[in-house]
Motif scaffolding. Structure first.
Motif: not given
Length: 190
Positions: A79-90, A129-132, A142-147, A154-158
């Motif tokens: 749930l806390f993994c990074e948002a993946e990157l799309p790869v575009l062919s250039v 993730a922010s709800g969790k 207190a909780v520490l997320l290593l992300g 995105l979690i901070a905004n939520k």
């Protein structure tokens, strides 16, 4: 009640070798398997030294960063993994990987998400993730997320939308953290 969003350390991967866009999928796969090359700075050590509940992404760079802090996660969740990157062919163009990362991330933010999670889906995941994290902070104090950079943002905004206030911030690069605190309703009511 605090929620600390700590970004992982610097991944152990070559960022200088020029790459074609089509080579970036393999580079991203290597990045996702990479360990960490640096050591935690004092601010990261200080934040992680206090007793708290520790959660992490399942990606090796997050878990390796926790190990360098001398911590084990109570939970590790995709749930806390990074948002993946799309790869575009250039065709023909060769850039350093971090330049491609910026280009791909900007395209992703503009809606291009071929074969990866969309921004909309990542925001929904960040809401979960922010709800969790809020539930864990309520139970643990207190909780520490290593992300990761984008997902932590995105979690901070939520969290902000849910009433959490930014208490302190050390930046946005590797090992930097944001601390969010839920205001006590008894002390903030007028």
């Amino acid at each position: 009640m605090d929620i600390i969003l700590l970004r992982h350390g610097q991944p152990n991967i070559d960022t200088d070798k020029l790459q074609r866009a089509r080579e970036m999928r393999a580079w991203i796969d290597q990045y996702n398997l990479a360990g960490i090359v640096d050591t935690p700075p004092e601010n990261a050590r200080t934040l992680s030294a206090q007793p708290r509940y520790v959660v992490a992404s399942t990606l090796p760079r997050a878990l390796a960063s926790l190990a360098l802090l001398g911590l084990q996660p109570h939970e590790s969740d995709a749930l806390f993994c990074e948002a993946e990157l799309p790869v575009l062919s250039v065709p023909l163009l060769r850039l350093r990987p971090l330049h491609w990362v910026v280009i791909f991330r900007l395209l992703w933010l503009c809606g291009y998400a071929k074969n990866v999670e969309s921004l909309s889906s990542a925001k929904k995941r960040a809401a979960a993730a922010s709800g969790k994290l809020a539930d864990l902070a309520a139970a643990q104090g207190a909780v520490l997320l290593l992300g990761h950079g984008v997902m932590n943002s995105l979690i901070a905004n939520k969290l902000k939308t849910a009433g959490w206030k930014l208490h302190s911030q050390s930046g946005n690069s590797y090992w930097n953290a944001r601390v969010y605190r839920l205001a006590d309703p008894l002390t903030t009511s007028a």
